[in-house]
Design a protein around this motif. Structure first.
Motif, PDB file in Angstrom:
ATOM      1  N   LYS A   6      -8.082 -29.960  73.458  1.00 22.04           N
ATOM      2  CA  LYS A   6      -6.928 -29.953  72.560  1.00 22.04           C
ATOM      3  C   LYS A   6      -5.628 -30.219  73.314  1.00 22.04           C
ATOM      4  O   LYS A   6      -4.721 -30.873  72.772  1.00 22.04           O
ATOM      5  CB  LYS A   6      -6.859 -28.619  71.820  1.00 22.04           C
ATOM      6  CG  LYS A   6      -8.042 -28.355  70.897  1.00 22.04           C
ATOM      7  CD  LYS A   6      -8.348 -29.530  69.973  1.00 22.04           C
ATOM      8  CE  LYS A   6      -7.217 -29.829  69.008  1.00 22.04           C
ATOM      9  NZ  LYS A   6      -7.525 -31.020  68.165  1.00 22.04           N
ATOM     10  N   GLU A   7      -5.526 -29.751  74.531  1.00 28.74           N
ATOM     11  CA  GLU A   7      -4.340 -30.037  75.338  1.00 28.74           C
ATOM     12  C   GLU A   7      -4.172 -31.540  75.557  1.00 28.74           C
ATOM     13  O   GLU A   7      -3.051 -32.050  75.626  1.00 28.74           O
ATOM     14  CB  GLU A   7      -4.442 -29.331  76.689  1.00 28.74           C
ATOM     15  CG  GLU A   7      -4.229 -27.824  76.614  1.00 28.74           C
ATOM     16  CD  GLU A   7      -4.604 -27.136  77.915  1.00 28.74           C
ATOM     17  OE1 GLU A   7      -5.047 -27.835  78.867  1.00 28.74           O
ATOM     18  OE2 GLU A   7      -4.493 -25.890  77.990  1.00 28.74           O
ATOM     19  N   MET A  58     -13.316 -25.584  77.802  1.00 29.88           N
ATOM     20  CA  MET A  58     -13.438 -26.999  77.457  1.00 29.88           C
ATOM     21  C   MET A  58     -12.658 -27.305  76.181  1.00 29.88           C
ATOM     22  O   MET A  58     -11.944 -28.316  76.098  1.00 29.88           O
ATOM     23  CB  MET A  58     -14.906 -27.380  77.274  1.00 29.88           C
ATOM     24  CG  MET A  58     -15.124 -28.845  76.892  1.00 29.88           C
ATOM     25  SD  MET A  58     -14.654 -30.015  78.186  1.00 29.88           S
ATOM     26  CE  MET A  58     -16.117 -29.900  79.242  1.00 29.88           C
ATOM     27  N   ALA A  59     -12.782 -26.445  75.181  1.00 26.64           N
ATOM     28  CA  ALA A  59     -12.062 -26.656  73.923  1.00 26.64           C
ATOM     29  C   ALA A  59     -10.557 -26.662  74.153  1.00 26.64           C
ATOM     30  O   ALA A  59      -9.829 -27.487  73.569  1.00 26.64           O
ATOM     31  CB  ALA A  59     -12.452 -25.583  72.910  1.00 26.64           C
ATOM     32  N   ASP A  98     -10.925 -28.724  64.974  1.00 32.40           N
ATOM     33  CA  ASP A  98     -10.372 -29.373  63.788  1.00 32.40           C
ATOM     34  C   ASP A  98     -11.310 -29.212  62.601  1.00 32.40           C
ATOM     35  O   ASP A  98     -10.859 -29.078  61.461  1.00 32.40           O
ATOM     36  CB  ASP A  98     -10.135 -30.858  64.058  1.00 32.40           C
ATOM     37  CG  ASP A  98      -9.075 -31.082  65.123  1.00 32.40           C
ATOM     38  OD1 ASP A  98      -7.895 -30.835  64.831  1.00 32.40           O
ATOM     39  OD2 ASP A  98      -9.433 -31.478  66.246  1.00 32.40           O
ATOM     40  N   VAL A  99     -12.607 -29.242  62.879  1.00 30.01           N
ATOM     41  CA  VAL A  99     -13.629 -29.038  61.855  1.00 30.01           C
ATOM     42  C   VAL A  99     -14.715 -28.151  62.449  1.00 30.01           C
ATOM     43  O   VAL A  99     -15.105 -28.329  63.610  1.00 30.01           O
ATOM     44  CB  VAL A  99     -14.251 -30.367  61.380  1.00 30.01           C
ATOM     45  CG1 VAL A  99     -15.360 -30.118  60.355  1.00 30.01           C
ATOM     46  CG2 VAL A  99     -13.191 -31.288  60.795  1.00 30.01           C
ATOM     47  N   VAL A 100     -15.190 -27.200  61.652  1.00 28.14           N
ATOM     48  CA  VAL A 100     -16.257 -26.289  62.088  1.00 28.14           C
ATOM     49  C   VAL A 100     -17.465 -26.463  61.187  1.00 28.14           C
ATOM     50  O   VAL A 100     -17.356 -26.397  59.954  1.00 28.14           O
ATOM     51  CB  VAL A 100     -15.794 -24.820  62.049  1.00 28.14           C
ATOM     52  CG1 VAL A 100     -16.961 -23.880  62.388  1.00 28.14           C
ATOM     53  CG2 VAL A 100     -14.629 -24.593  63.004  1.00 28.14           C
ATOM     54  N   LEU A 101     -18.622 -26.680  61.789  1.00 23.40           N
ATOM     55  CA  LEU A 101     -19.895 -26.686  61.077  1.00 23.40           C
ATOM     56  C   LEU A 101     -20.612 -25.380  61.393  1.00 23.40           C
ATOM     57  O   LEU A 101     -20.917 -25.101  62.561  1.00 23.40           O
ATOM     58  CB  LEU A 101     -20.746 -27.881  61.497  1.00 23.40           C
ATOM     59  CG  LEU A 101     -20.201 -29.266  61.145  1.00 23.40           C
ATOM     60  CD1 LEU A 101     -21.119 -30.360  61.689  1.00 23.40           C
ATOM     61  CD2 LEU A 101     -20.026 -29.425  59.641  1.00 23.40           C
ATOM     62  N   ASP A 102     -20.848 -24.568  60.382  1.00 19.40           N
ATOM     63  CA  ASP A 102     -21.474 -23.261  60.545  1.00 19.40           C
ATOM     64  C   ASP A 102     -22.992 -23.410  60.455  1.00 19.40           C
ATOM     65  O   ASP A 102     -23.524 -23.824  59.418  1.00 19.40           O
ATOM     66  CB  ASP A 102     -20.966 -22.314  59.454  1.00 19.40           C
ATOM     67  CG  ASP A 102     -21.603 -20.928  59.530  1.00 19.40           C
ATOM     68  OD1 ASP A 102     -22.193 -20.581  60.574  1.00 19.40           O
ATOM     69  OD2 ASP A 102     -21.494 -20.192  58.528  1.00 19.40           O
TER      70      ASP A 102
END
Length: 254
Positions: free
Chosen positions: A138-139, A133-134, A171-175
């Motif tokens: 992005k594609e 899905m990711a 683009d952004v990662v929430l850990d």
């Protein structure tokens, strides 16, 4: 490790400590995530949220709940049946999350607009359907916000043939700061109990929504938010707000 190391009191103490850490350490990431959400709403976009397994709890925390943002859509593997015409029996496949092509079908069924933002939630960040899905997102040029456990994803191999993980594409990662395997309290003789990612994931979602609302207000935009359907006028008011996104957001009982 003894039996005395596992109790409600210990879990409360340890989990609250992690929540405080997440709140303090994620400020920059939350700020960047909030800007993605605010920009999506300003440009008439919809937040497309996807997760599998228990990560669906965070999707529900974001999409279609009281106090939450109206332009949110929940993507689920069950969409193959609800909207794709597949027989319900396909959901009996325990390996469905690992089947090639599933994410592409889910994306097509959602029919997202170019300005839509995707939020993908996965504790491990390595399941094939998550990475597929990711990659599709992005594609197609969408911005991508990921909620995942960096400790877990860095400790396990990639599960997708591309060798990519969710964190490699976002683009952004929430850990969410959950440990490898998610469970917080180790048991005598091996194993662990009390998963953490739901608590920290919900906190990250709400921190980001709060910051996005603040940014919208600062730019003179009123955040489109749901009122509980169980207060007078709430249901009717929500329906009115949803008209702006008619055909783009799904609200089912499933």
């Amino acid at each position: 490790m003894s039996a005395e190391s596992v109790s409600a009191e210990i879990f409360a103490r340890e989990s609250l400590a992690v929540l405080q850490h997440v709140t303090a350490s994620s400020r920059d990431a939350v700020s960047r995530a909030a800007e993605l959400i605010a920009e999506c709403i300003r440009t008439d976009g919809v937040i497309q949220a996807f997760g599998t397994g228990h990560s669906q709890a965070m999707v529900l925390e974001l999409a279609g709940r009281a106090g939450g943002l109206v332009p949110t859509n929940r993507l689920s593997i069950a969409d193959l049946v609800l909207y794709g015409g597949d027989a319900p029996s396909v959901l009996d496949d325990p390996l469905l999350e690992r089947r090639a092509g599933v994410a592409d079908r889910l994306y097509d069924l959602a029919a997202p607009h170019s300005q839509d933002l995707f939020v993908i939630v996965s504790n491990s960040g390595v399941n094939k359907v998550i990475v597929e899905m990711a990659l599709r997102v992005k594609e197609r040029g969408h911005r991508l916000l990921a909620i995942t456990s960096l400790a877990h994803t860095h400790a396990v191999p990639a599960g997708h043939p591309s060798g990519k993980k969710l964190v490699d594409l976002a683009d952004v990662v929430l850990d969410n700061a959950a440990p490898r395997g998610d469970a917080l309290l180790e048991l005598p003789g091996g194993g662990a109990v009390c998963a953490l990612s739901t608590l920290t994931g919900a906190m990250l979602v709400q921190l980001t929504v709060a910051e996005a609302a603040a940014r919208l207000l600062a730019s003179g935009d009123r955040p489109p938010v749901y009122v509980s359907a169980n207060v007078p006028g709430g249901f009717e008011g929500n329906l009115e707000l949803e008209k702006r996104y008619e055909g783009r957001i799904r609200r089912t009982a499933s």
